[in-house]
Scaffold this motif. Sequence first.
Motif, PDB file in Angstrom:
ATOM      1  N   MET A  54      45.255 -32.189 -26.210  1.00 31.84           N
ATOM      2  CA  MET A  54      46.426 -31.434 -25.782  1.00 31.84           C
ATOM      3  C   MET A  54      46.809 -30.414 -26.846  1.00 31.84           C
ATOM      4  O   MET A  54      46.404 -30.509 -27.999  1.00 31.84           O
ATOM      5  CB  MET A  54      47.601 -32.368 -25.514  1.00 31.84           C
ATOM      6  CG  MET A  54      47.404 -33.265 -24.301  1.00 31.84           C
ATOM      7  SD  MET A  54      48.933 -34.160 -23.938  1.00 31.84           S
ATOM      8  CE  MET A  54      48.367 -35.173 -22.574  1.00 31.84           C
ATOM      9  N   THR A  60      39.380 -26.458 -16.422  1.00 29.03           N
ATOM     10  CA  THR A  60      39.339 -27.821 -16.959  1.00 29.03           C
ATOM     11  C   THR A  60      37.914 -28.242 -17.293  1.00 29.03           C
ATOM     12  O   THR A  60      37.646 -28.790 -18.372  1.00 29.03           O
ATOM     13  CB  THR A  60      39.948 -28.807 -15.944  1.00 29.03           C
ATOM     14  OG1 THR A  60      41.312 -28.456 -15.704  1.00 29.03           O
ATOM     15  CG2 THR A  60      39.890 -30.233 -16.477  1.00 29.03           C
ATOM     16  N   GLN A  84      37.088 -29.293 -21.149  1.00 28.84           N
ATOM     17  CA  GLN A  84      37.101 -30.719 -21.468  1.00 28.84           C
ATOM     18  C   GLN A  84      35.696 -31.271 -21.701  1.00 28.84           C
ATOM     19  O   GLN A  84      34.752 -30.846 -21.032  1.00 28.84           O
ATOM     20  CB  GLN A  84      37.782 -31.507 -20.343  1.00 28.84           C
ATOM     21  CG  GLN A  84      39.287 -31.309 -20.276  1.00 28.84           C
ATOM     22  CD  GLN A  84      39.937 -32.221 -19.252  1.00 28.84           C
ATOM     23  OE1 GLN A  84      39.303 -32.631 -18.290  1.00 28.84           O
ATOM     24  NE2 GLN A  84      41.216 -32.508 -19.438  1.00 28.84           N
ATOM     25  N   SER A 136      51.414 -25.024 -16.936  1.00 29.63           N
ATOM     26  CA  SER A 136      51.527 -26.479 -17.060  1.00 29.63           C
ATOM     27  C   SER A 136      50.158 -27.117 -17.259  1.00 29.63           C
ATOM     28  O   SER A 136      49.991 -28.055 -18.048  1.00 29.63           O
ATOM     29  CB  SER A 136      52.203 -27.058 -15.817  1.00 29.63           C
ATOM     30  OG  SER A 136      53.528 -26.599 -15.702  1.00 29.63           O
ATOM     31  N   GLN A 171      48.908 -26.774 -20.790  1.00 25.03           N
ATOM     32  CA  GLN A 171      49.565 -27.669 -21.746  1.00 25.03           C
ATOM     33  C   GLN A 171      48.787 -28.972 -21.916  1.00 25.03           C
ATOM     34  O   GLN A 171      48.923 -29.661 -22.929  1.00 25.03           O
ATOM     35  CB  GLN A 171      50.999 -27.972 -21.286  1.00 25.03           C
ATOM     36  CG  GLN A 171      51.934 -26.769 -21.290  1.00 25.03           C
ATOM     37  CD  GLN A 171      52.330 -26.325 -22.687  1.00 25.03           C
ATOM     38  OE1 GLN A 171      52.056 -27.006 -23.657  1.00 25.03           O
ATOM     39  NE2 GLN A 171      52.972 -25.179 -22.780  1.00 25.03           N
ATOM     40  N   THR A 172      47.978 -29.331 -20.935  1.00 26.87           N
ATOM     41  CA  THR A 172      47.205 -30.576 -20.993  1.00 26.87           C
ATOM     42  C   THR A 172      45.824 -30.386 -21.609  1.00 26.87           C
ATOM     43  O   THR A 172      45.095 -31.362 -21.798  1.00 26.87           O
ATOM     44  CB  THR A 172      47.028 -31.164 -19.581  1.00 26.87           C
ATOM     45  OG1 THR A 172      46.144 -30.329 -18.807  1.00 26.87           O
ATOM     46  CG2 THR A 172      48.362 -31.261 -18.858  1.00 26.87           C
TER      47      THR A 172
END
Length: 268
Positions: A1, A152, A156, A190, A193-194
């Motif tokens: 994060m 993502t 990730q 949002s 933010q992850t």
Amino acid sequence: MNNLTFPRINTPTTAGPQLRLLRRQAGMSQLELALIKGISQRHLSCIETGRAKPGPGTLHNLLMALEVPLEQCNSLFLASGYAPRYETTPLSSPAMEAVREAISHVLHANNPAPAIVLGSHWQVLDANASTAALFSLVGLPADAARDLNLLTTLLQPGGLGDYLINPEEIRTLAWQRATREALSNPVLASLMQTLSAPDTLAALPRELPPLVLTRIACAHGELNFMSTFTTFGMPLDITVTSMRIEHLIPADAQTWQIMTAAYERSRG
């Protein structure tokens, strides 16, 4: 994060001053905007100072000339005392049949090169057969693009970014683009933010190539792609304006050969 924050820009609440701010942000003078839209500079000045109220047609024309995002256009209509003008129509709606057919045509025409349809927060809405073929080449399930978020999976661990030969370049460019988009997209902000921001790129080489290639390793050799985007011209719906089609165009003969063979195998 990460602790990335997206500062809010304080904007006026009435339509006239908002228009003036948008015009200045676009680097356009009152005279230039007035000439483009066929109104007098005096009338535009009265609108910006609140001494005159623009009709809905005039307001629409001014906002289109300034290339204001449709979501923001709706707030200007509300500030002027009108109902929001631009809708967010589901892609599955009957009214979007022509849009769906256009997307299908573009995706099919891009074969044997991969192409994916992205929504406003980088979610994959559709993909062509060559995208499934590419996934198979790197050892992923052919249907892995379903319910995928491109940002993502690039950032990730365990995602598509792990299959890149140049992950730092692609991840950094994706992060930079998403950061710009997130300034006016709360959902995307949002999501970011992850996620963890990628490491800073190494020093640039002395001779820069014309563009950064997406480089992917597979059992058949290195695949090199150029990335281009297709968007709809003159959209009047928020769903339509938020979509883009990313095309991965093979950048060399070997990549064309590998993708063509993979696409033909996928067709049985």
